[in-house]
Write a protein that holds these residues in place. Structure first.
Motif, PDB file in Angstrom:
ATOM      1  N   PRO A   1       0.810  -1.226   0.000  1.00  0.00           N
ATOM      2  CA  PRO A   1       0.000   0.000   0.000  1.00  0.00           C
ATOM      3  C   PRO A   1       0.842   1.275   0.000  1.00  0.00           C
ATOM      4  N   LEU A   2       1.969   1.233   0.720  1.00  0.00           N
ATOM      5  CA  LEU A   2       2.843   2.409   0.723  1.00  0.00           C
ATOM      6  C   LEU A   2       3.370   2.703  -0.675  1.00  0.00           C
ATOM      7  N   ARG A   3       3.699   1.642  -1.415  1.00  0.00           N
ATOM      8  CA  ARG A   3       4.186   1.839  -2.786  1.00  0.00           C
ATOM      9  C   ARG A   3       3.134   2.553  -3.626  1.00  0.00           C
ATOM     10  N   ARG A   4       1.881   2.144  -3.490  1.00  0.00           N
ATOM     11  CA  ARG A   4       0.818   2.768  -4.284  1.00  0.00           C
ATOM     12  C   ARG A   4       0.640   4.241  -3.910  1.00  0.00           C
ATOM     13  N   ILE A   5       0.778   4.540  -2.626  1.00  0.00           N
ATOM     14  CA  ILE A   5       0.648   5.936  -2.191  1.00  0.00           C
ATOM     15  C   ILE A   5       1.778   6.783  -2.766  1.00  0.00           C
ATOM     16  N   PHE A   6       3.019   6.275  -2.676  1.00  0.00           N
ATOM     17  CA  PHE A   6       4.154   7.021  -3.226  1.00  0.00           C
ATOM     18  C   PHE A   6       4.049   7.161  -4.743  1.00  0.00           C
ATOM     19  N   ALA A   7       3.551   6.108  -5.414  1.00  0.00           N
ATOM     20  CA  ALA A   7       3.419   6.160  -6.877  1.00  0.00           C
ATOM     21  C   ALA A   7       2.435   7.242  -7.300  1.00  0.00           C
ATOM     22  N   SER A   8       1.404   7.460  -6.489  1.00  0.00           N
ATOM     23  CA  SER A   8       0.430   8.505  -6.823  1.00  0.00           C
ATOM     24  C   SER A   8       1.047   9.895  -6.776  1.00  0.00           C
ATOM     25  N   HIS A   9       2.180  10.016  -6.103  1.00  0.00           N
ATOM     26  CA  HIS A   9       2.899  11.301  -6.038  1.00  0.00           C
ATOM     27  C   HIS A   9       4.132  11.311  -6.944  1.00  0.00           C
ATOM     28  N   GLY A  10       4.243  10.309  -7.823  1.00  0.00           N
ATOM     29  CA  GLY A  10       5.346  10.292  -8.777  1.00  0.00           C
ATOM     30  C   GLY A  10       6.660   9.809  -8.212  1.00  0.00           C
ATOM     31  N   ILE A  11       6.631   9.080  -7.084  1.00  0.00           N
ATOM     32  CA  ILE A  11       7.853   8.593  -6.442  1.00  0.00           C
ATOM     33  C   ILE A  11       7.940   7.081  -6.611  1.00  0.00           C
ATOM     34  N   SER A  12       9.041   6.613  -7.193  1.00  0.00           N
ATOM     35  CA  SER A  12       9.249   5.176  -7.374  1.00  0.00           C
ATOM     36  C   SER A  12       9.731   4.552  -6.071  1.00  0.00           C
ATOM     37  N   THR A  13       9.331   3.300  -5.842  1.00  0.00           N
ATOM     38  CA  THR A  13       9.660   2.628  -4.587  1.00  0.00           C
ATOM     39  C   THR A  13      10.274   1.270  -4.868  1.00  0.00           C
ATOM     40  N   SER A  14      11.335   0.954  -4.167  1.00  0.00           N
ATOM     41  CA  SER A  14      11.911  -0.387  -4.199  1.00  0.00           C
ATOM     42  C   SER A  14      12.016  -0.888  -2.767  1.00  0.00           C
ATOM     43  N   PHE A  15      12.083  -2.218  -2.628  1.00  0.00           N
ATOM     44  CA  PHE A  15      12.067  -2.822  -1.298  1.00  0.00           C
ATOM     45  C   PHE A  15      13.342  -3.602  -1.043  1.00  0.00           C
ATOM     46  N   LYS A  16      13.702  -3.693   0.229  1.00  0.00           N
ATOM     47  CA  LYS A  16      14.808  -4.553   0.633  1.00  0.00           C
ATOM     48  C   LYS A  16      14.340  -5.409   1.806  1.00  0.00           C
ATOM     49  N   PRO A  17      14.774  -6.685   1.854  1.00  0.00           N
ATOM     50  CA  PRO A  17      14.335  -7.572   2.934  1.00  0.00           C
ATOM     51  C   PRO A  17      14.956  -7.166   4.272  1.00  0.00           C
ATOM     52  N   THR A  18      14.246  -7.444   5.342  1.00  0.00           N
ATOM     53  CA  THR A  18      14.740  -7.157   6.690  1.00  0.00           C
ATOM     54  C   THR A  18      14.611  -8.398   7.557  1.00  0.00           C
ATOM     55  N   ASN A  19      15.310  -8.391   8.681  1.00  0.00           N
ATOM     56  CA  ASN A  19      15.245  -9.492   9.649  1.00  0.00           C
ATOM     57  C   ASN A  19      15.535 -10.843   8.997  1.00  0.00           C
TER      58      ASN A  19
END
Length: 482
Positions: free
Chosen positions: A422-440
């Motif tokens: 959901p965070l990715r979709r919110i950032f995309a609506s503002h023109g910001i690309s998102t990538s993820f990295k694994p944690t733990n």
């Protein structure tokens, strides 16, 4: 109280948090013994003791940066960017080479957060365009496959692979600096990407390459020969020296190889059988610091990178995928807490490799069946493989003519399932690309080969941010903090 993660078969090492079982303790002891065996090589390393030499090296680096700024090589903004604001000592650790007998360690010196880290990254960007100018340089296995698939090997010829023994700790730094200075002086494109002169670049590079101290097990050591594996600029220095050495070897050999392809220090070579030993002796006579080992073809096959070259009866070459005997077909498990695109990327990469490297259609189909079975064993459902291999639909351009949407940036977030998407979709609506990295990850929890940095000496952290609306200060507890 100790906490056991899952049920661990007796044939594997126990994994326990809190208490260290006998098998794990034995592995830890073996690891430290191998590290100390490496550091006991007095021709490569020198023990400094408990005293931290960071301040002395920082003064040398700052002095060179100030001289370059005064000479106009860099402006004040670049000077501040390269100025060492953190003083974390480089950390030594070893990576096990599990494919070799007795599992030797590859020595790594992590320079993240060190005084030279920003400068070495800057130098790497400046010097990287010099690499790859040689016709013998190989970028990846796909390029190698394209170069070699239509060639032939005759009856009086053979394939051979040469490999440098411990290239990073063997490369003669002073000779490499002379070669780099010459290459920079000959590079007509240097003024387009840097305001530094060749001499200024080499002076800064020398300080960074000479700053080879590190911390291991509470003691400081100095690497007195070669370049530290772990510095951003070291692979470039080694590559440029190997380009010089291969040019010298081929141009001065009485009977040079019929072809010579090189990836860093590993080569794929065709020689006349009668001249093979002569060329090996010639290689090892060029530089007393650099020694080559050789591996000749076995049963008309020779591995190179992840390819296997097979000489057929008519002398033509067949290329297939090579896996080391220790390969287990263990890929990213589909049930792992990773973004879906990471898992689909595994499928695409493996199948793309089969399509671009393998030359025989039957071998290609056999490889794809092998990949699908291995992925199935790692939990990949059929729909995931189908989704990864489905052709992409043509992208529709909804932009109005004469307008151009601009990407406002990219951010990287820790991946938390059902939260990150959901965070990715919110950032995309503002023109910001998102990538993820694994944690733990299990690696983060269980593997700690480097000396720990005290909390008060860590770099790149936020100590506290005061809030204008309340009294809360630390750890960003208030969402209204500014």
């Amino acid at each position: 109280m100790s906490v056991v993660i899952g049920e661990i078969p007796e044939r594997t090492m126990s994994v326990v948090i809190g208490e260290i079982p006998v098998r794990t303790m034995s592995a830890v002891i073996d690891y430290h013994k191998k590290c100390r065996d490496l550091l006991d090589d007095t021709a490569t390393y020198h023990k400094l003791g408990k005293r931290d030499p960071t301040t002395r090296y920082k003064k040398e680096l700052v002095s060179v940066l100030q001289d370059i700024e005064k000479e106009g090589g860099i402006n004040y903004i670049t000077y501040r960017r390269l100025y060492p604001t953190t003083e974390t000592p480089p950390k030594f650790y070893g990576l096990p080479k599990i494919h070799k007998p007795d599992t030797p360690l590859r020595p790594i010196v992590s320079s993240i957060g060190s005084i030279t880290y920003n400068s070495t990254r800057f130098l790497a960007d400046t010097l990287s365009p010099l690499v790859g100018k040689s016709e013998h340089h190989i970028v990846n296995s796909q390029q190698f496959a394209e170069l070699i698939k239509h060639r032939r090997v005759e009856e009086d010829e053979e394939l051979c692979s040469f490999d440098v023994v411990s290239l990073f700790t063997s490369v003669p730094v002073n000779k490499a600096l002379d070669i780099i200075l010459r290459r920079l002086q000959e590079d007509s494109t240097l003024p387009q990407r840097s305001t530094l002169s060749p001499t200024q670049i080499v002076n800064l590079l020398k300080v960074c390459l000479d700053c080879t101290y590190f911390l291991y097990d509470g003691n400081f050591y100095q690497q007195i020969h070669g370049a530290a594996m772990g510095s951003p600029v070291s692979p470039i220095v080694c590559n440029l020296y190997m380009e010089h050495l291969e040019q010298l070897a081929i141009s001065t050999a009485p009977h040079p190889p019929l072809w010579w392809f090189r990836y860093v220090d590993d080569t794929h070579t065709k020689l006349k059988k009668a001249h093979a030993q002569e060329f090996i002796d010639h290689l090892n006579s060029l530089d007393p610091d650099i020694k080559f080992t050789s591996e000749k073809e076995q049963d008309r096959t020779l591995p190179f990178l992840d390819t296997l070259t097979t000489i057929q009866e008519d002398g033509s070459l067949r290329l297939s995928i090579y896996r080391k005997p220790t390969h287990t077909d263990q890929y990213l498990n589909f049930r792992s807490n990773h973004p879906l695109e990471h898992k689909l990327g595994v499928v695409k990469t493996l199948l793309h490799r089969a399509d671009t490297i393998i030359t025989d259609p039957h071998d290609r189909e056999t490889e794809k069946q092998h990949i699908k079975q291995a992925l199935k064993d790692c939990g990949y459902p059929k729909w995931a493989i189908d989704k990864a291999t489905a052709p992409k639909p043509p992208q529709q351009n909804n932009r109005n003519p004469g307008t151009r949407e601009r990407d406002k940036g990219r951010i990287t977030l820790p991946y938390i399932k059902t939260v990150s998407e959901p965070l990715r979709r919110i950032f995309a609506s503002h023109g910001i690309s998102t990538s993820f990295k694994p944690t733990n990850t299990l690696r983060q929890l269980l593997v700690a080969p480097k000396d720990k940095t005290p909390r008060e000496e860590k770099c790149g952290v936020v100590y506290h941010i005061p809030c204008n609306l309340c009294e809360k200060r630390s750890h960003l507890k208030c969402l209204d903090a500014v």
